[in-house]
Design a protein around this motif. Structure first.
Motif, PDB file in Angstrom:
ATOM      1  N   PHE A  25       0.853  -1.187   0.000  1.00 58.64           N
ATOM      2  CA  PHE A  25       0.000   0.000   0.000  1.00 58.64           C
ATOM      3  C   PHE A  25       0.887   1.234   0.000  1.00 58.64           C
ATOM      4  CE2 PHE A  25      -2.813  -2.860   2.754  1.00 58.64           C
ATOM      5  CZ  PHE A  25      -3.544  -3.324   1.671  1.00 58.64           C
ATOM      6  N   ASP A  26       0.727   2.062  -0.989  1.00 57.58           N
ATOM      7  CA  ASP A  26       1.546   3.273  -1.092  1.00 57.58           C
ATOM      8  C   ASP A  26       0.649   4.490  -0.951  1.00 57.58           C
ATOM      9  OD1 ASP A  26       3.699   4.963  -1.505  1.00 57.58           O
ATOM     10  OD2 ASP A  26       3.525   4.877  -3.680  1.00 57.58           O
ATOM     11  N   TYR A  27      -0.013   4.603   0.201  1.00 58.58           N
ATOM     12  CA  TYR A  27      -0.944   5.708   0.395  1.00 58.58           C
ATOM     13  C   TYR A  27      -0.236   7.022   0.663  1.00 58.58           C
ATOM     14  CZ  TYR A  27      -4.551   2.108   0.927  1.00 58.58           C
ATOM     15  OH  TYR A  27      -5.394   1.056   0.739  1.00 58.58           O
ATOM     16  N   GLY A  28       0.829   6.983   1.447  1.00 62.87           N
ATOM     17  CA  GLY A  28       1.591   8.189   1.722  1.00 62.87           C
ATOM     18  C   GLY A  28       0.868   9.219   2.564  1.00 62.87           C
ATOM     19  N   THR A  29      -0.174   8.830   3.286  1.00 62.34           N
ATOM     20  CA  THR A  29      -0.891   9.773   4.140  1.00 62.34           C
ATOM     21  C   THR A  29      -0.782   9.305   5.585  1.00 62.34           C
ATOM     22  OG1 THR A  29      -2.939   8.552   3.744  1.00 62.34           O
ATOM     23  CG2 THR A  29      -2.541  10.485   2.362  1.00 62.34           C
ATOM     24  N   PRO A  30      -0.648  10.244   6.525  1.00 61.59           N
ATOM     25  CA  PRO A  30      -0.445   9.869   7.924  1.00 61.59           C
ATOM     26  C   PRO A  30      -1.552   8.981   8.498  1.00 61.59           C
ATOM     27  CG  PRO A  30       0.011  12.195   7.625  1.00 61.59           C
ATOM     28  CD  PRO A  30      -0.568  11.690   6.325  1.00 61.59           C
ATOM     29  N   HIS A  31      -2.811   9.192   8.090  1.00 60.83           N
ATOM     30  CA  HIS A  31      -3.895   8.396   8.671  1.00 60.83           C
ATOM     31  C   HIS A  31      -3.908   6.958   8.158  1.00 60.83           C
ATOM     32  CE1 HIS A  31      -5.842   9.779   4.951  1.00 60.83           C
ATOM     33  NE2 HIS A  31      -6.596   8.701   5.056  1.00 60.83           N
ATOM     34  N   ASN A  32      -3.106   6.671   7.138  1.00 60.21           N
ATOM     35  CA  ASN A  32      -2.994   5.301   6.635  1.00 60.21           C
ATOM     36  C   ASN A  32      -1.653   4.659   6.986  1.00 60.21           C
ATOM     37  OD1 ASN A  32      -5.497   4.756   5.388  1.00 60.21           O
ATOM     38  ND2 ASN A  32      -4.941   6.068   3.684  1.00 60.21           N
ATOM     39  N   ASP A  33      -0.872   5.277   7.851  1.00 58.98           N
ATOM     40  CA  ASP A  33       0.390   4.693   8.291  1.00 58.98           C
ATOM     41  C   ASP A  33       0.120   3.311   8.869  1.00 58.98           C
ATOM     42  OD1 ASP A  33       3.296   4.910   9.301  1.00 58.98           O
ATOM     43  OD2 ASP A  33       2.126   4.467  11.117  1.00 58.98           O
ATOM     44  N   ALA A  34       0.950   2.343   8.522  1.00 58.04           N
ATOM     45  CA  ALA A  34       0.722   0.953   8.925  1.00 58.04           C
ATOM     46  C   ALA A  34       0.647   0.783  10.438  1.00 58.04           C
ATOM     47  CB  ALA A  34       1.813   0.057   8.339  1.00 58.04           C
ATOM     48  N   ASP A  35       1.603   1.323  11.176  1.00 62.75           N
ATOM     49  CA  ASP A  35       1.574   1.191  12.634  1.00 62.75           C
ATOM     50  C   ASP A  35       0.352   1.877  13.239  1.00 62.75           C
ATOM     51  OD1 ASP A  35       3.887  -0.319  13.713  1.00 62.75           O
ATOM     52  OD2 ASP A  35       5.045   1.174  12.606  1.00 62.75           O
ATOM     53  N   TYR A  36       0.037   3.055  12.733  1.00 61.62           N
ATOM     54  CA  TYR A  36      -1.126   3.800  13.231  1.00 61.62           C
ATOM     55  C   TYR A  36      -2.412   3.016  12.956  1.00 61.62           C
ATOM     56  CZ  TYR A  36      -4.462   7.658  13.739  1.00 61.62           C
ATOM     57  OH  TYR A  36      -5.520   8.451  14.120  1.00 61.62           O
ATOM     58  N   SER A  37      -2.544   2.474  11.750  1.00 63.73           N
ATOM     59  CA  SER A  37      -3.740   1.695  11.406  1.00 63.73           C
ATOM     60  C   SER A  37      -3.873   0.464  12.297  1.00 63.73           C
ATOM     61  CB  SER A  37      -3.688   1.268   9.935  1.00 63.73           C
ATOM     62  OG  SER A  37      -3.784   2.398   9.095  1.00 63.73           O
ATOM     63  N   LEU A  38      -2.764  -0.210  12.554  1.00 62.83           N
ATOM     64  CA  LEU A  38      -2.803  -1.374  13.444  1.00 62.83           C
ATOM     65  C   LEU A  38      -3.228  -0.970  14.853  1.00 62.83           C
ATOM     66  CD1 LEU A  38       0.325  -3.466  12.439  1.00 62.83           C
ATOM     67  CD2 LEU A  38      -2.063  -4.195  12.366  1.00 62.83           C
ATOM     68  N   ASP A  39      -2.670   0.109  15.359  1.00 62.34           N
ATOM     69  CA  ASP A  39      -3.023   0.557  16.705  1.00 62.34           C
ATOM     70  C   ASP A  39      -4.520   0.858  16.812  1.00 62.34           C
ATOM     71  OD1 ASP A  39      -0.414   0.258  17.564  1.00 62.34           O
ATOM     72  OD2 ASP A  39       0.075   2.392  17.357  1.00 62.34           O
ATOM     73  N   LEU A  40      -5.079   1.523  15.797  1.00 66.63           N
ATOM     74  CA  LEU A  40      -6.511   1.820  15.818  1.00 66.63           C
ATOM     75  C   LEU A  40      -7.340   0.539  15.767  1.00 66.63           C
ATOM     76  CD1 LEU A  40      -6.820   4.922  13.457  1.00 66.63           C
ATOM     77  CD2 LEU A  40      -7.017   4.864  15.948  1.00 66.63           C
ATOM     78  N   LYS A  41      -6.944  -0.399  14.922  1.00 65.68           N
ATOM     79  CA  LYS A  41      -7.691  -1.658  14.824  1.00 65.68           C
ATOM     80  C   LYS A  41      -7.636  -2.417  16.145  1.00 65.68           C
ATOM     81  CE  LYS A  41     -10.113  -4.847  12.863  1.00 65.68           C
ATOM     82  NZ  LYS A  41     -11.557  -4.624  12.787  1.00 65.68           N
ATOM     83  N   LEU A  42      -6.480  -2.443  16.775  1.00 65.35           N
ATOM     84  CA  LEU A  42      -6.347  -3.161  18.042  1.00 65.35           C
ATOM     85  C   LEU A  42      -7.214  -2.547  19.146  1.00 65.35           C
ATOM     86  CD1 LEU A  42      -2.550  -3.978  17.995  1.00 65.35           C
ATOM     87  CD2 LEU A  42      -4.475  -5.506  17.495  1.00 65.35           C
ATOM     88  N   LYS A  43      -7.455  -1.239  19.074  1.00 62.96           N
ATOM     89  CA  LYS A  43      -8.345  -0.590  20.047  1.00 62.96           C
ATOM     90  C   LYS A  43      -9.772  -1.121  19.907  1.00 62.96           C
ATOM     91  CE  LYS A  43      -5.925   3.778  20.647  1.00 62.96           C
ATOM     92  NZ  LYS A  43      -5.989   5.236  20.441  1.00 62.96           N
ATOM     93  N   ALA A  44     -10.163  -1.501  18.698  1.00 65.20           N
ATOM     94  CA  ALA A  44     -11.509  -2.047  18.484  1.00 65.20           C
ATOM     95  C   ALA A  44     -11.661  -3.397  19.176  1.00 65.20           C
ATOM     96  CB  ALA A  44     -11.799  -2.175  16.988  1.00 65.20           C
TER      97      ALA A  44
END
Length: 143
Positions: A25-44
């Motif tokens: 995934f080459d989104y290049g946007t902060p809200h799609n950062d891999a670590d950030y996305s994982l952290d948000l998913k784990l909160k669910a």
């Protein structure tokens, strides 16, 4: 080698998932950062993040969500060296079964317009293009 689909475990799979998502995934946007996305998913804390493993190595992912009304599938990724072997289809079907077990009546997904070649993949799995307009809004604080 046999492919196994498992529920994501942060201490075991994080590095492999982050590396795969950065590769595919080459989104290049902060809200799609891999670590950030994982952290948000784990909160669910819903157990709806799955990995495809070969010899313990992460070679694929899919993430699902269910809000009680509709299910969503996100982040279907397969390492390029493992594509065209049915791994992506197996991941999607695994997510479908998990959502169905929760009573989900319908699954949605979105495709980035620059990735139109994946439409055929999803159509082969029973998805269809629906006449909808996808809208989004970024909230303050994360790009």
């Amino acid at each position: 080698m046999t492919t196994v689909i498992a529920t994501y475990s942060d201490g075991v799979h994080r590095a492999g998932v982050v590396a795969l998502w950065r590769k595919t995934f080459d989104y290049g946007t902060p809200h799609n950062d891999a670590d950030y996305s994982l952290d948000l998913k784990l909160k669910a804390d819903d157990g709806l993040l799955f990995v495809a493993l070969e010899g313990g190595a992460v070679i694929g992912t899919t993430m699902a969500g269910f809000d009680g009304h509709r299910g969503w599938i996100y982040s279907v990724a397969v390492d390029p060296s493992h594509r065209r072997r049915g791994i992506g289809a197996a991941l999607v079907r695994h997510a479908e079964r998990a959502l169905s077990a929760l009573g989900c009546p319908k699954i949605n997904l979105q495709i980035v317009s620059s990735n139109e070649q994946v439409v055929g993949f999803y159509e082969a799995l029973g998805f269809c293009v629906e006449p909808r307009i996808s809208m989004g809004k970024r909230l303050p604080g994360r790009g």
